[in-house]
Write an enzyme that holds these catalytic residues in place. Structure first.
Site, PDB file in Angstrom:
ATOM      1  N   THR A  27       1.007  -1.180  -0.137  1.00 44.49           N
ATOM      2  CA  THR A  27      -0.002  -0.042   0.053  1.00 44.49           C
ATOM      3  C   THR A  27       0.886   1.158  -0.029  1.00 44.49           C
ATOM      4  O   THR A  27       1.600   1.424   1.028  1.00 44.49           O
ATOM      5  CB  THR A  27      -0.649  -0.137   1.201  1.00 44.49           C
ATOM      6  N   THR A  28       0.728   2.092  -1.123  1.00 43.39           N
ATOM      7  CA  THR A  28       1.566   3.337  -0.911  1.00 43.39           C
ATOM      8  C   THR A  28       0.696   4.438  -0.996  1.00 43.39           C
ATOM      9  O   THR A  28       1.136   5.398  -0.886  1.00 43.39           O
ATOM     10  CB  THR A  28       2.377   3.264  -2.383  1.00 43.39           C
TER      11      THR A  28
END
Lengths: 267, 237
Positions: B6-7
């Protein structure tokens, strides 16, 4: 027992020629020697009660170290009897099944499904030579939040999860069943507070009747409107008044019996 | 192929604001979920009660919050079901334990370079005292009398610091939080005027139904026309 020495009782995977599995029957014996558990399905809930024999003066029975009634989910209560460590495993499994259902389906497990699943689990231990059947029985009280119905199941070492209006297991099983039958629960269900009284009466009655009477400690829990349809210990004040009532009843009954005997002698 | 982590968050909620007042803790959050800059859902609560007298609120990625809630609800249930106390002493999860547990979870996730994209607020009442704490997405914990996550950290915190007193009454606390939420509605493009309040005290733990803040005066507020200080309650500053 007739089976001893015949060789058919060495493994749970062996039937005797007349179709019995002795290992399972021995496991049932373990249950019949342990504290009595009584359950009543009521018109407005379900109540569990158990008598814990205090087999040593110094044991701390009020604490969790000797716990017989467990909350396995907010809507499920389990009263177990038999070989204590075995019943702990049963309770642990019940808790896990309920938690897994919640995780997977996002709702509470219906009590009959839980009883079924636990039945399969216990039954599995009667199938293998390498396993030992559970020396414990569990009375499962549940409230289904979807159907708003309460239910009561008894799970025995053979793995059959029967559903009951009123049920008893453990040492005083036979006598307790007789008392329960007198209440006619399948035709006229009683209310939860009445059931608490009856359960206490039965447990104390059995205790009086048993010869070797070690002191007992009584645990009672319920699921009803007063507990918010959650499995909770019956409040101490309710327990106190019910216990007083139960003991009064038993004294009266005893007096009546004495009177009867006197009458008989006179006539 | 290397794992993808998850960025960035996708569906988000904005600020949660909370304060300790005389006799309890009050939290506020709006009920808007945003999908980027698009308003996706208008009536979604971002505060939940995890156990008796324990509240959890979150800003950030909403699916991560849902996962956190399901994990901690299971934990809270296990606290009761696995307890070896008698049926009379029901054990539950305390706010401080939850706060500390979430610290461990958030720190572990971020250390794997795959954080839960949330800033969390934990409120509770235990041992006769209110509890209020935050955990950010890095696993940093703070226990404070005033908390604000997301944009609230910039827009609501100055107001809270100026107006807060330890002896604030419930009414005053509520008015202060509504002021903060109004400021956030006017100045945070991902905020809405539909909010919820949540309260924990010695005796209760309740989350209000969503309700609409009055913003009929809207941009006509004097402080919106001309920057002036100290005009209370009209959304200006």
């Amino acid at each position: 027992m007739a089976s001893s020495g015949s060789g058919y009782d060495l493994s749970a995977s062996t039937f005797s020629p007349d179709g019995r599995i002795f290992q399972v029957e021995y496991a049932t014996k373990a249950v019949e020697n342990a504290g009595t558990v009584v359950g009543i399905k009521c018109s407005n809930g379900v109540v569990l009660g158990c008598a814990k024999p205090i087999h040593h003066k110094m044991v701390v029975a009020t604490s969790g170290s000797y716990k017989r009634i467990h909350t396995c989910d907010t809507h499920i209560g389990v009263a177990s009897t038999g070989f204590l460590p075995d019943s702990r495993v049963l309770v642990q499994r019940t808790t896990e099944e309920a938690a897994d259902w919640l995780e997977q389906y996002g709702g509470k497990i219906p009590p009959h499904v839980l009883a079924d699943r636990l039945g399969s689990y216990v039954h599995y231990f009667t199938l293998h030579g390498a396993l030992r059947p559970f020396g414990a029985a569990a009375v499962i009280a549940g409230h289904d939040p979807d159907t708003k119905e309460c239910s009561l199941h008894l799970l025995e070492p053979n793995g059959a999860p029967y559903r009951f209006y009123g049920v008893a297991t453990g040492k005083g099983k036979q006598a307790a069943k007789t008392e329960l039958e007198k209440l006619n629960l399948h035709k006229t269900p009683i209310a939860a507070d009445e059931a608490v009284k009856q359960i206490l009466r039965i447990l104390h009655l059995l205790h009086q009747e048993s010869k070797d009477s070690k002191p007992i400690e009584v645990e009672v829990s319920w699921i009803c409107e007063a507990s918010g349809w959650k499995h909770k210990g019956v409040p101490k004040d309710v327990l106190k008044t019910s216990e007083d009532w139960a003991k009064e009843q038993l004294e009266e009954e005893e007096e009546d019996d004495d009177d009867d005997e006197e009458m008989e002698e006179e006539s | 192929m290397a794992n993808k982590h998850t960025t960035r968050p996708i569906t988000t909620g904005t600020s949660v604001v909370g304060l300790v007042y005389d006799g309890g803790v009050l939290l506020a959050a709006d009920t808007l979920l945003s999908y980027g800059s698009m308003a996706k859902s208008f009536n979604t609560p971002r505060m939940v009660s995890i156990a008796d007298r324990v509240l959890l609120g979150a800003s950030g990625e909403y699916s991560d919050f849902q996962e956190i809630v399901s994990r901690v609800e299971a934990l809270a249930l296990a606290e009761t079901t696995q307890s070896m106390e008698s049926v009379y002493d029901e054990r539950t999860l305390s706010a401080k334990s939850l706060w500390n547990y979430l610290r461990a979870v958030m720190y572990q996730k971020r250390s794997k370079m795959n954080p839960f994209w949330n800033d969390l607020v934990v409120a509770g009442f235990e041992n006769d005292a209110p509890f209020l704490g935050v955990i950010d997405k890095l696993g940093t914990t703070l226990q404070e009398n005033l908390v604000a996550t997301g944009f609230g950290g910039y827009l609501a915190m100055p107001l809270l610091r100026e107006k807060w007193r330890p002896d604030l009454s419930e009414g005053e606390a509520r008015a202060l939080l509504e002021d903060c939420m109004k400021v956030l509605f006017y100045r945070d493009c991902r905020a809405s005027a539909r909010i919820q309040l949540a309260k924990v005290t010695k005796d209760t733990c309740i989350i209000s139904e969503p309700y609409e803040l009055d913003h009929s005066n809207g941009w006509n507020a004097p402080s919106m026309q001309r920057a002036v200080g100290d005009l209370d309650g009209d959304g200006g500053w």
